[in-house]
Design a protein around this motif. Structure first.
Motif, mmCIF file in Angstrom:
data_model
loop_
_atom_site.group_PDB
_atom_site.id
_atom_site.type_symbol
_atom_site.label_atom_id
_atom_site.label_comp_id
_atom_site.label_asym_id
_atom_site.label_seq_id
_atom_site.Cartn_x
_atom_site.Cartn_y
_atom_site.Cartn_z
ATOM 1 N N GLN A 36 0.843 -1.198 0.000
ATOM 2 C CA GLN A 36 0.000 0.000 0.000
ATOM 3 C C GLN A 36 0.872 1.239 0.000
ATOM 4 O OE1 GLN A 36 -2.293 0.620 3.558
ATOM 5 N NE2 GLN A 36 -0.637 -0.046 4.904
ATOM 6 N N VAL A 37 0.306 2.350 -0.446
ATOM 7 C CA VAL A 37 1.015 3.628 -0.446
ATOM 8 C C VAL A 37 0.571 4.381 0.794
ATOM 9 C CG1 VAL A 37 1.372 5.806 -1.666
ATOM 10 C CG2 VAL A 37 1.101 3.691 -2.959
ATOM 11 N N VAL A 38 1.523 4.818 1.604
ATOM 12 C CA VAL A 38 1.201 5.583 2.804
ATOM 13 C C VAL A 38 2.003 6.881 2.794
ATOM 14 C CG1 VAL A 38 0.635 3.589 4.232
ATOM 15 C CG2 VAL A 38 2.972 4.413 4.180
ATOM 16 N N GLN A 39 1.464 7.887 3.417
ATOM 17 C CA GLN A 39 2.167 9.154 3.587
ATOM 18 C C GLN A 39 2.014 9.580 5.026
ATOM 19 O OE1 GLN A 39 0.330 11.250 0.029
ATOM 20 N NE2 GLN A 39 2.324 12.228 0.115
ATOM 21 N N ASP A 40 3.141 9.710 5.698
ATOM 22 C CA ASP A 40 3.107 10.166 7.076
ATOM 23 C C ASP A 40 2.882 11.669 7.090
ATOM 24 O OD1 ASP A 40 3.625 7.624 7.997
ATOM 25 O OD2 ASP A 40 5.800 7.920 7.970
ATOM 26 N N GLU A 41 2.276 12.139 8.144
ATOM 27 C CA GLU A 41 2.061 13.564 8.323
ATOM 28 C C GLU A 41 2.837 13.991 9.555
ATOM 29 O OE1 GLU A 41 -1.933 15.560 9.290
ATOM 30 O OE2 GLU A 41 -1.869 15.409 7.102
ATOM 31 N N ALA A 42 3.639 15.026 9.418
ATOM 32 C CA ALA A 42 4.463 15.492 10.527
ATOM 33 C C ALA A 42 4.043 16.909 10.905
ATOM 34 C CB ALA A 42 5.932 15.475 10.135
ATOM 35 N N PHE A 43 3.909 17.137 12.182
ATOM 36 C CA PHE A 43 3.571 18.469 12.677
ATOM 37 C C PHE A 43 4.796 19.364 12.580
ATOM 38 C CE2 PHE A 43 3.466 21.551 16.160
ATOM 39 C CZ PHE A 43 2.295 22.216 15.848
ATOM 40 N N TYR A 44 4.589 20.623 12.217
ATOM 41 C CA TYR A 44 5.710 21.560 12.176
ATOM 42 C C TYR A 44 5.284 22.912 12.709
ATOM 43 C CZ TYR A 44 3.662 23.915 8.151
ATOM 44 O OH TYR A 44 2.823 24.637 7.342
ATOM 45 N N VAL A 45 6.258 23.681 13.126
ATOM 46 C CA VAL A 45 6.067 25.049 13.571
ATOM 47 C C VAL A 45 7.069 25.886 12.800
ATOM 48 C CG1 VAL A 45 6.202 26.668 15.502
ATOM 49 C CG2 VAL A 45 5.314 24.362 15.868
#
Length: 184
Positions: free
Chosen positions: A167-176
């Motif tokens: 499967q294709v996954v994309q992580d999401e990262a919090f940023y400031v």
């Protein structure tokens, strides 16, 4: 010994508290940048101060190394017959045997050697199979002809990938990202 700190998850934050936290974050970030710039400036000044002295000492050391290497090479059979090192007044010089490595003979390239090994030493040729992940990612939304129950049909590649356990996954990262203000 470093003290272990657990990160506390903060909940129930209001917009005002978030704005206040962002102001604190931006102020600390700007101060950190200013201090790091000052450190770099001081390091550059120290480097500049000692640059000529370091260059002279490096030349002196390199010349001494070349002299010692010439001495050792010219007298290798007498001085290093029993041992690979020689203790001197200021330290030790010697020869170290490197890690064994393969090198092609004169007139051979690795490509020509590969052809010869395929013929005479086939057990020493690697055959690497791996999934072309970059190609799967690039083509994931394209239609392909898939075979199901002996019938060919058009299917999205991502559907066939799922059938293969991928499967294709994309992580999401919090940023400031604070707004940078020019400081005079």
């Amino acid at each position: 010994m470093a003290k272990r700190v657990k990160k506390v998850i903060i909940t129930g934050v209001t917009r005002e508290a978030a704005d206040e936290a962002f102001a604190s974050y931006a102020k600390a970030d700007a101060s950190i940048s200013k201090i790091q710039a000052e450190i770099e400036l001081q390091c550059a000044k120290v480097r500049e101060k000692y640059q000529n002295q370091l260059a002279d000492l490096t030349k002196e050391r390199d010349l001494a190394f070349d002299t010692l290497q010439s001495f050792a090479t010219e007298n290798q059979t007498e001085l290093f017959a029993k041992k690979k090192s020689l203790d001197m007044a200021h330290g030790t010089i010697g020869f170290r045997t490197g890690t064994p490595k393969l090198k092609t003979l004169k007139g051979f390239t690795w490509a020509s050697a590969l052809q010869m090994v395929k013929e005479f030493l086939p057990g020493y040729v690697r055959k690497t199979e791996e999934i072309a992940k970059d190609k799967l990612l690039a083509d994931r939304d394209t239609e392909i002809t898939a075979t199901r129950d002996g019938k060919e049909q058009q299917e999205k590649l991502s559907v066939e990938m799922a059938r293969c356990g991928i499967q294709v996954v994309q992580d999401e990262a919090f940023y400031v990202e604070p707004k940078k203000e020019e400081t005079a």
